[in-house]
Design a protein around this motif. Structure first.
Motif, PDB file in Angstrom:
ATOM      1  N   ILE A  31       0.877  -1.172   0.000  1.00  0.00           N
ATOM      2  CA  ILE A  31       0.000   0.000   0.000  1.00  0.00           C
ATOM      3  C   ILE A  31       0.914   1.223   0.000  1.00  0.00           C
ATOM      4  O   ILE A  31       1.852   1.294   0.791  1.00  0.00           O
ATOM      5  CB  ILE A  31      -0.918   0.016   1.236  1.00  0.00           C
ATOM      6  N   GLN A  32       0.649   2.158  -0.890  1.00  0.00           N
ATOM      7  CA  GLN A  32       1.561   3.283  -1.096  1.00  0.00           C
ATOM      8  C   GLN A  32       1.146   4.523  -0.301  1.00  0.00           C
ATOM      9  O   GLN A  32      -0.031   4.694   0.044  1.00  0.00           O
ATOM     10  CB  GLN A  32       1.616   3.643  -2.582  1.00  0.00           C
ATOM     11  N   PHE A  33       2.116   5.420  -0.036  1.00  0.00           N
ATOM     12  CA  PHE A  33       1.802   6.717   0.540  1.00  0.00           C
ATOM     13  C   PHE A  33       0.787   7.426  -0.354  1.00  0.00           C
ATOM     14  O   PHE A  33       0.908   7.434  -1.579  1.00  0.00           O
ATOM     15  CB  PHE A  33       3.054   7.596   0.645  1.00  0.00           C
ATOM     16  N   GLY A  34      -0.223   8.047   0.264  1.00  0.00           N
ATOM     17  CA  GLY A  34      -1.212   8.797  -0.493  1.00  0.00           C
ATOM     18  C   GLY A  34      -2.337   7.953  -1.060  1.00  0.00           C
ATOM     19  O   GLY A  34      -3.307   8.496  -1.600  1.00  0.00           O
ATOM     20  N   GLU A  35      -2.244   6.636  -0.933  1.00  0.00           N
ATOM     21  CA  GLU A  35      -3.272   5.750  -1.494  1.00  0.00           C
ATOM     22  C   GLU A  35      -4.554   5.820  -0.664  1.00  0.00           C
ATOM     23  O   GLU A  35      -4.521   5.866   0.560  1.00  0.00           O
ATOM     24  CB  GLU A  35      -2.762   4.315  -1.531  1.00  0.00           C
ATOM     25  N   ARG A  36      -5.683   5.804  -1.355  1.00  0.00           N
ATOM     26  CA  ARG A  36      -6.968   5.848  -0.668  1.00  0.00           C
ATOM     27  C   ARG A  36      -7.333   4.452  -0.149  1.00  0.00           C
ATOM     28  O   ARG A  36      -7.138   3.454  -0.850  1.00  0.00           O
ATOM     29  CB  ARG A  36      -8.063   6.360  -1.601  1.00  0.00           C
ATOM     30  N   LEU A  37      -7.858   4.409   1.059  1.00  0.00           N
ATOM     31  CA  LEU A  37      -8.287   3.147   1.671  1.00  0.00           C
ATOM     32  C   LEU A  37      -9.811   3.137   1.732  1.00  0.00           C
ATOM     33  O   LEU A  37     -10.417   3.967   2.417  1.00  0.00           O
ATOM     34  CB  LEU A  37      -7.698   3.020   3.080  1.00  0.00           C
ATOM     35  N   LEU A  38     -10.424   2.222   0.999  1.00  0.00           N
ATOM     36  CA  LEU A  38     -11.876   2.164   0.901  1.00  0.00           C
ATOM     37  C   LEU A  38     -12.443   1.156   1.900  1.00  0.00           C
ATOM     38  O   LEU A  38     -12.043  -0.019   1.908  1.00  0.00           O
ATOM     39  CB  LEU A  38     -12.290   1.778  -0.512  1.00  0.00           C
ATOM     40  N   GLU A  39     -13.356   1.615   2.738  1.00  0.00           N
ATOM     41  CA  GLU A  39     -13.932   0.748   3.763  1.00  0.00           C
ATOM     42  C   GLU A  39     -14.587  -0.491   3.161  1.00  0.00           C
ATOM     43  O   GLU A  39     -14.415  -1.606   3.664  1.00  0.00           O
ATOM     44  CB  GLU A  39     -14.975   1.520   4.578  1.00  0.00           C
ATOM     45  N   THR A  40     -15.360  -0.299   2.093  1.00  0.00           N
ATOM     46  CA  THR A  40     -16.081  -1.418   1.489  1.00  0.00           C
ATOM     47  C   THR A  40     -15.128  -2.486   0.980  1.00  0.00           C
ATOM     48  O   THR A  40     -15.320  -3.678   1.236  1.00  0.00           O
ATOM     49  CB  THR A  40     -16.961  -0.926   0.323  1.00  0.00           C
ATOM     50  N   GLU A  41     -14.087  -2.069   0.253  1.00  0.00           N
ATOM     51  CA  GLU A  41     -13.119  -3.036  -0.283  1.00  0.00           C
ATOM     52  C   GLU A  41     -12.382  -3.763   0.831  1.00  0.00           C
ATOM     53  O   GLU A  41     -12.166  -4.984   0.762  1.00  0.00           O
ATOM     54  CB  GLU A  41     -12.121  -2.323  -1.194  1.00  0.00           C
ATOM     55  N   LEU A  42     -11.996  -3.039   1.864  1.00  0.00           N
ATOM     56  CA  LEU A  42     -11.272  -3.660   2.972  1.00  0.00           C
ATOM     57  C   LEU A  42     -12.176  -4.619   3.739  1.00  0.00           C
ATOM     58  O   LEU A  42     -11.735  -5.698   4.155  1.00  0.00           O
ATOM     59  CB  LEU A  42     -10.730  -2.582   3.914  1.00  0.00           C
ATOM     60  N   ALA A  43     -13.445  -4.253   3.905  1.00  0.00           N
ATOM     61  CA  ALA A  43     -14.389  -5.127   4.600  1.00  0.00           C
ATOM     62  C   ALA A  43     -14.564  -6.440   3.843  1.00  0.00           C
ATOM     63  O   ALA A  43     -14.614  -7.521   4.441  1.00  0.00           O
ATOM     64  CB  ALA A  43     -15.735  -4.425   4.772  1.00  0.00           C
ATOM     65  N   GLU A  44     -14.621  -6.351   2.514  1.00  0.00           N
ATOM     66  CA  GLU A  44     -14.742  -7.560   1.699  1.00  0.00           C
ATOM     67  C   GLU A  44     -13.463  -8.391   1.749  1.00  0.00           C
ATOM     68  O   GLU A  44     -13.509  -9.620   1.844  1.00  0.00           O
ATOM     69  CB  GLU A  44     -15.056  -7.180   0.245  1.00  0.00           C
ATOM     70  N   SER A  45     -12.323  -7.726   1.699  1.00  0.00           N
ATOM     71  CA  SER A  45     -11.040  -8.426   1.707  1.00  0.00           C
ATOM     72  C   SER A  45     -10.833  -9.219   2.992  1.00  0.00           C
ATOM     73  O   SER A  45     -10.328 -10.340   2.975  1.00  0.00           O
ATOM     74  CB  SER A  45      -9.881  -7.435   1.538  1.00  0.00           C
ATOM     75  N   TYR A  46     -11.202  -8.607   4.119  1.00  0.00           N
ATOM     76  CA  TYR A  46     -10.976  -9.251   5.420  1.00  0.00           C
ATOM     77  C   TYR A  46     -12.202  -9.988   5.941  1.00  0.00           C
ATOM     78  O   TYR A  46     -12.149 -10.602   7.002  1.00  0.00           O
ATOM     79  CB  TYR A  46     -10.519  -8.201   6.441  1.00  0.00           C
ATOM     80  N   ASP A  47     -13.301  -9.924   5.157  1.00  0.00           N
ATOM     81  CA  ASP A  47     -14.539 -10.606   5.533  1.00  0.00           C
ATOM     82  C   ASP A  47     -15.011 -10.174   6.920  1.00  0.00           C
ATOM     83  O   ASP A  47     -15.291 -10.992   7.804  1.00  0.00           O
ATOM     84  CB  ASP A  47     -14.343 -12.127   5.486  1.00  0.00           C
ATOM     85  N   VAL A  48     -15.055  -8.852   7.117  1.00  0.00           N
ATOM     86  CA  VAL A  48     -15.524  -8.287   8.381  1.00  0.00           C
ATOM     87  C   VAL A  48     -16.485  -7.150   8.071  1.00  0.00           C
ATOM     88  O   VAL A  48     -16.659  -6.752   6.912  1.00  0.00           O
ATOM     89  CB  VAL A  48     -14.352  -7.744   9.239  1.00  0.00           C
ATOM     90  N   SER A  49     -17.105  -6.614   9.101  1.00  0.00           N
ATOM     91  CA  SER A  49     -18.042  -5.510   8.914  1.00  0.00           C
ATOM     92  C   SER A  49     -17.295  -4.206   8.638  1.00  0.00           C
ATOM     93  O   SER A  49     -16.120  -4.060   8.978  1.00  0.00           O
ATOM     94  CB  SER A  49     -18.907  -5.335  10.165  1.00  0.00           C
ATOM     95  N   ARG A  50     -18.002  -3.262   8.041  1.00  0.00           N
ATOM     96  CA  ARG A  50     -17.406  -1.952   7.782  1.00  0.00           C
ATOM     97  C   ARG A  50     -17.083  -1.234   9.091  1.00  0.00           C
ATOM     98  O   ARG A  50     -16.139  -0.453   9.153  1.00  0.00           O
ATOM     99  CB  ARG A  50     -18.351  -1.106   6.929  1.00  0.00           C
ATOM    100  N   SER A  51     -17.876  -1.496  10.126  1.00  0.00           N
ATOM    101  CA  SER A  51     -17.603  -0.861  11.416  1.00  0.00           C
ATOM    102  C   SER A  51     -16.265  -1.322  11.981  1.00  0.00           C
ATOM    103  O   SER A  51     -15.536  -0.533  12.600  1.00  0.00           O
ATOM    104  CB  SER A  51     -18.731  -1.152  12.411  1.00  0.00           C
ATOM    105  N   THR A  52     -15.915  -2.600  11.749  1.00  0.00           N
ATOM    106  CA  THR A  52     -14.618  -3.113  12.203  1.00  0.00           C
ATOM    107  C   THR A  52     -13.488  -2.427  11.446  1.00  0.00           C
ATOM    108  O   THR A  52     -12.469  -2.045  12.032  1.00  0.00           O
ATOM    109  CB  THR A  52     -14.533  -4.642  12.001  1.00  0.00           C
ATOM    110  N   ILE A  53     -13.677  -2.266  10.135  1.00  0.00           N
ATOM    111  CA  ILE A  53     -12.672  -1.568   9.329  1.00  0.00           C
ATOM    112  C   ILE A  53     -12.561  -0.116   9.781  1.00  0.00           C
ATOM    113  O   ILE A  53     -11.451   0.436   9.887  1.00  0.00           O
ATOM    114  CB  ILE A  53     -13.041  -1.628   7.825  1.00  0.00           C
ATOM    115  N   ARG A  54     -13.707   0.498  10.079  1.00  0.00           N
ATOM    116  CA  ARG A  54     -13.701   1.886  10.536  1.00  0.00           C
ATOM    117  C   ARG A  54     -12.894   2.021  11.826  1.00  0.00           C
ATOM    118  O   ARG A  54     -12.115   2.971  11.996  1.00  0.00           O
ATOM    119  CB  ARG A  54     -15.143   2.357  10.747  1.00  0.00           C
ATOM    120  N   GLU A  55     -13.035   1.063  12.723  1.00  0.00           N
ATOM    121  CA  GLU A  55     -12.277   1.073  13.979  1.00  0.00           C
ATOM    122  C   GLU A  55     -10.780   0.906  13.702  1.00  0.00           C
ATOM    123  O   GLU A  55      -9.942   1.562  14.331  1.00  0.00           O
ATOM    124  CB  GLU A  55     -12.767  -0.042  14.901  1.00  0.00           C
TER     125      GLU A  55
END
Length: 227
Positions: A31-55
């Motif tokens: 993951i690069q400096f300045g890269e955007r981190l999308l809650e939805t994509e991360l939630a799908e990648s880790y198979d967790v809720s968006r609230s967990t990613i938000r935390e």
């Protein structure tokens, strides 16, 4: 990416485990400096809720590794010249003092622990494993700072761990080889054991300032921004 393993022994909350893995990906430059981190994509990648990613992202934000922008999203932080200067200055102030204080408290068990860390560094150097070396660098310096006897200095240093580790990820380009990085820590340990204040102070300042200052001359290569 495989779903995140929920069967992992939960020594930490899931959000902290995910934050740790995101840090590792940043340090590995996945993951690069300045890269955007999308809650939805991360939630799908880790198979967790968006609230967990938000935390998890809030943890990274508190460590100043990501920044949230209103109506724009969350991004991996870019570091400015001023950030680099401040980190070098603060590390030099804290570590030069802490190393000299630790020297007076150094006992055989402490020396043995530091020798163990330096020994592992040699193994990582032989494997050409820079990330492993940088992790051990953090262990080495944190252990010595922990011996300084000043709880407030230790607390301040602990709060800087993530930022320091983020800067370390770029230092491989300034060493001729992993062995030279390992050798520098061997010399730091020898200086500590020597009980020579001037040698310790000189080694610590050289280790922090000489190489890290070169980052400023290469800021465009590593995407540092001007203030």
């Amino acid at each position: 990416m495989q779903p995140y393993d929920h069967n992992v022994i939960m020594q930490k909350p899931l959000s902290e485990l995910i934050a740790d893995e995101l840090k590792r990906k940043i340090w590995n430059e996945e993951i690069q400096f300045g890269e955007r981190l999308l809650e939805t994509e991360l939630a799908e990648s880790y198979d967790v809720s968006r609230s967990t990613i938000r935390e998890a992202l809030k943890i990274l934000e508190s460590e100043e590794l990501v920044v949230s922008q209103a109506r724009k999203g969350t991004y991996v932080a870019d570091f400015t010249d001023q950030d680099v200067n401040e980190m070098i200055e603060l590390r030099t102030l804290i570590e030069s003092h802490a190393f000299m204080q630790a020297m007076t408290r150094l006992e055989s068990e402490h020396t043995k622990k530091l020798e163990e860390i330096v020994g592992k560094m040699k193994e990582k150097a032989d494997e050409n494993d820079w990330n492993g070396l940088f992790d051990l660098d953090m262990q080495f310096h944190s252990y010595v700072v922990g011996l300084c006897g000043n709880s407030r200095i230790i607390k301040i240093y602990d709060s800087l761990q993530v930022q320091i580790r983020t800067f370390l990820m770029h230092l491989d380009r300034y060493y001729s080889s992993p062995q030279s990085f390992y050798a520098e820590h061997k010399q730091l340990l020898e200086a500590l054991v020597s009980n020579d204040v001037h040698t310790v102070n000189g080694r610590v300042r050289e280790h922090i300032e000489y190489v890290e200052t070169k980052l400023l001359g290469q800021k465009n290569d590593i995407k540092f921004k001007e203030v």
